[in-house]
Scaffold this motif. Sequence first.
Motif, PDB file in Angstrom:
ATOM      1  N   THR A 131       0.851  -1.194   0.000  1.00 49.20           N
ATOM      2  CA  THR A 131       0.000   0.000   0.000  1.00 49.20           C
ATOM      3  C   THR A 131       0.884   1.240   0.000  1.00 49.20           C
ATOM      4  O   THR A 131       1.675   1.442   0.926  1.00 49.20           O
ATOM      5  CB  THR A 131      -0.918   0.024   1.230  1.00 49.20           C
ATOM      6  N   ASP A 132       0.767   2.074  -1.043  1.00 48.62           N
ATOM      7  CA  ASP A 132       1.538   3.317  -1.107  1.00 48.62           C
ATOM      8  C   ASP A 132       1.065   4.272  -0.003  1.00 48.62           C
ATOM      9  O   ASP A 132      -0.121   4.615   0.074  1.00 48.62           O
ATOM     10  CB  ASP A 132       1.365   3.985  -2.478  1.00 48.62           C
ATOM     11  N   THR A 133       2.000   4.711   0.839  1.00 45.94           N
ATOM     12  CA  THR A 133       1.670   5.567   1.982  1.00 45.94           C
ATOM     13  C   THR A 133       1.153   6.927   1.532  1.00 45.94           C
ATOM     14  O   THR A 133       1.665   7.518   0.576  1.00 45.94           O
ATOM     15  CB  THR A 133       2.925   5.758   2.855  1.00 45.94           C
ATOM     16  N   LEU A 134       0.142   7.442   2.231  1.00 46.49           N
ATOM     17  CA  LEU A 134      -0.357   8.789   1.943  1.00 46.49           C
ATOM     18  C   LEU A 134       0.600   9.834   2.504  1.00 46.49           C
ATOM     19  O   LEU A 134       1.206   9.643   3.557  1.00 46.49           O
ATOM     20  CB  LEU A 134      -1.746   8.975   2.548  1.00 46.49           C
ATOM     21  N   SER A 135       0.725  10.948   1.790  1.00 50.23           N
ATOM     22  CA  SER A 135       1.626  12.026   2.205  1.00 50.23           C
ATOM     23  C   SER A 135       0.839  13.167   2.848  1.00 50.23           C
ATOM     24  O   SER A 135      -0.393  13.119   2.933  1.00 50.23           O
ATOM     25  CB  SER A 135       2.397  12.559   0.990  1.00 50.23           C
ATOM     26  N   GLY A 136       1.558  14.206   3.262  1.00 54.54           N
ATOM     27  CA  GLY A 136       0.906  15.396   3.806  1.00 54.54           C
ATOM     28  C   GLY A 136       0.587  16.433   2.739  1.00 54.54           C
ATOM     29  O   GLY A 136       0.119  17.529   3.060  1.00 54.54           O
ATOM     30  N   ILE A 137       0.801  16.089   1.466  1.00 54.30           N
ATOM     31  CA  ILE A 137       0.586  17.023   0.362  1.00 54.30           C
ATOM     32  C   ILE A 137      -0.804  16.820  -0.229  1.00 54.30           C
ATOM     33  O   ILE A 137      -1.228  15.683  -0.470  1.00 54.30           O
ATOM     34  CB  ILE A 137       1.654  16.838  -0.732  1.00 54.30           C
ATOM     35  N   HIS A 138      -1.498  17.916  -0.486  1.00 54.51           N
ATOM     36  CA  HIS A 138      -2.824  17.876  -1.110  1.00 54.51           C
ATOM     37  C   HIS A 138      -2.804  18.635  -2.436  1.00 54.51           C
ATOM     38  O   HIS A 138      -2.191  19.695  -2.537  1.00 54.51           O
ATOM     39  CB  HIS A 138      -3.879  18.488  -0.185  1.00 54.51           C
ATOM     40  N   ARG A 139      -3.491  18.097  -3.430  1.00 47.97           N
ATOM     41  CA  ARG A 139      -3.636  18.744  -4.729  1.00 47.97           C
ATOM     42  C   ARG A 139      -5.079  18.598  -5.189  1.00 47.97           C
ATOM     43  O   ARG A 139      -5.585  17.484  -5.309  1.00 47.97           O
ATOM     44  CB  ARG A 139      -2.714  18.108  -5.780  1.00 47.97           C
ATOM     45  N   ASP A 140      -5.721  19.725  -5.443  1.00 47.01           N
ATOM     46  CA  ASP A 140      -7.088  19.722  -5.972  1.00 47.01           C
ATOM     47  C   ASP A 140      -8.023  18.858  -5.127  1.00 47.01           C
ATOM     48  O   ASP A 140      -8.836  18.078  -5.643  1.00 47.01           O
ATOM     49  CB  ASP A 140      -7.100  19.226  -7.425  1.00 47.01           C
ATOM     50  N   GLY A 141      -7.895  18.975  -3.820  1.00 46.95           N
ATOM     51  CA  GLY A 141      -8.772  18.242  -2.912  1.00 46.95           C
ATOM     52  C   GLY A 141      -8.392  16.791  -2.709  1.00 46.95           C
ATOM     53  O   GLY A 141      -9.091  16.056  -2.015  1.00 46.95           O
ATOM     54  N   LYS A 142      -7.287  16.353  -3.307  1.00 47.12           N
ATOM     55  CA  LYS A 142      -6.851  14.964  -3.167  1.00 47.12           C
ATOM     56  C   LYS A 142      -5.572  14.894  -2.346  1.00 47.12           C
ATOM     57  O   LYS A 142      -4.665  15.707  -2.532  1.00 47.12           O
ATOM     58  CB  LYS A 142      -6.595  14.355  -4.546  1.00 47.12           C
ATOM     59  N   GLN A 143      -5.525  13.943  -1.418  1.00 52.06           N
ATOM     60  CA  GLN A 143      -4.313  13.711  -0.644  1.00 52.06           C
ATOM     61  C   GLN A 143      -3.400  12.791  -1.442  1.00 52.06           C
ATOM     62  O   GLN A 143      -3.761  11.661  -1.768  1.00 52.06           O
ATOM     63  CB  GLN A 143      -4.641  13.088   0.719  1.00 52.06           C
ATOM     64  N   LEU A 144      -2.220  13.267  -1.774  1.00 56.49           N
ATOM     65  CA  LEU A 144      -1.309  12.510  -2.619  1.00 56.49           C
ATOM     66  C   LEU A 144      -0.617  11.398  -1.840  1.00 56.49           C
ATOM     67  O   LEU A 144      -0.330  11.537  -0.654  1.00 56.49           O
ATOM     68  CB  LEU A 144      -0.246  13.431  -3.222  1.00 56.49           C
ATOM     69  N   SER A 145      -0.356  10.295  -2.521  1.00 56.34           N
ATOM     70  CA  SER A 145       0.448   9.225  -1.950  1.00 56.34           C
ATOM     71  C   SER A 145       1.910   9.478  -2.304  1.00 56.34           C
ATOM     72  O   SER A 145       2.222  10.312  -3.162  1.00 56.34           O
ATOM     73  CB  SER A 145      -0.001   7.863  -2.493  1.00 56.34           C
ATOM     74  N   ILE A 146       2.814   8.732  -1.676  1.00 59.48           N
ATOM     75  CA  ILE A 146       4.222   8.907  -2.018  1.00 59.48           C
ATOM     76  C   ILE A 146       4.476   8.444  -3.451  1.00 59.48           C
ATOM     77  O   ILE A 146       5.417   8.911  -4.098  1.00 59.48           O
ATOM     78  CB  ILE A 146       5.144   8.176  -1.023  1.00 59.48           C
ATOM     79  N   ARG A 147       3.651   7.541  -3.985  1.00 53.99           N
ATOM     80  CA  ARG A 147       3.771   7.146  -5.394  1.00 53.99           C
ATOM     81  C   ARG A 147       3.410   8.313  -6.307  1.00 53.99           C
ATOM     82  O   ARG A 147       4.055   8.527  -7.345  1.00 53.99           O
ATOM     83  CB  ARG A 147       2.875   5.937  -5.673  1.00 53.99           C
ATOM     84  N   ASP A 148       2.382   9.100  -5.928  1.00 48.39           N
ATOM     85  CA  ASP A 148       2.010  10.281  -6.714  1.00 48.39           C
ATOM     86  C   ASP A 148       3.146  11.289  -6.762  1.00 48.39           C
ATOM     87  O   ASP A 148       3.327  11.997  -7.759  1.00 48.39           O
ATOM     88  CB  ASP A 148       0.765  10.951  -6.117  1.00 48.39           C
TER      89      ASP A 148
END
Length: 285
Positions: free
Chosen positions: A146-163
Amino acid sequence: MASLKTLFYLGVCLCAWIITTADINLPAAENLHWVSIDFKTILKWTTKGDKHTVLYTWGQNDWIDTRGCIGVRKTECDLTEELQDFDRPYMADIRTVPEIEDDLDDPEDYPHTESKSFNPYKESSISIVSFTVQAVDESTVRVDITDTLSGIHRDGKQLSIRDIFKKELQYKISYSKQGTSGKREIKSDSSVKDVSGLDAGYSYCFTVAAFIPSRAKAHQQGPWSLHQCTAEIKTQGLSGGVWVGIVFISLTAIIITITVTVLCCRHRRHGSKRLQQSTQTSGPV
């Protein structure tokens, strides 16, 4: 009356001098350090109970006030929202401010401490990842990470470290046969990896860590996860040794059967001949 006015003005001047002196003697924040995990970035420091305002900048830009850390007594400031452009070298400045600020004061005259430069993309730690294991067949196990979620948000989406890392993100997979000390390690470019060539019928234990080879060595790898083990894989067929035994026993049985049959046939033929000879000898003269 003149003496009272003189005393009043003297008192005002004395208070102003005390306040000014106190402002000059305000202690600067100490022990500044960045704490960043999965791009959630916090600046921490030590203080003697004074109020502080945190500013940040990158490149040659002017200092920018943080939205949540102006005149605060806490000893940390969450800068995650300010550092959304994560691939930049940021610096922070902590200014000690007086209890009562004068509009005529120049904030740049307050005691302040600057942090070291920090680039979240190159230095933010990656936390322990989670994953599952599932047997594909008797010698292959699928590791699903499972790709871990990051603290970065883009356009209402919480980015994963894969993003964020895209193709730069890899995973190290370490595995061993349960109950043994020998370990093997492989790398995977994706979040799903089939590990093949395993010994049939045995349980294997796996552990996983995020790995970013483009980073400096000190920041390349995250911590190893907890172990996940497969159940013993029950094979539907028989092992090679068993098949050899079955073939050997079958051939032996066939040989014995053929041998017995041949011997019985010979015995019958010999018996028939003796019977015929006996009949001929005892006939009428």
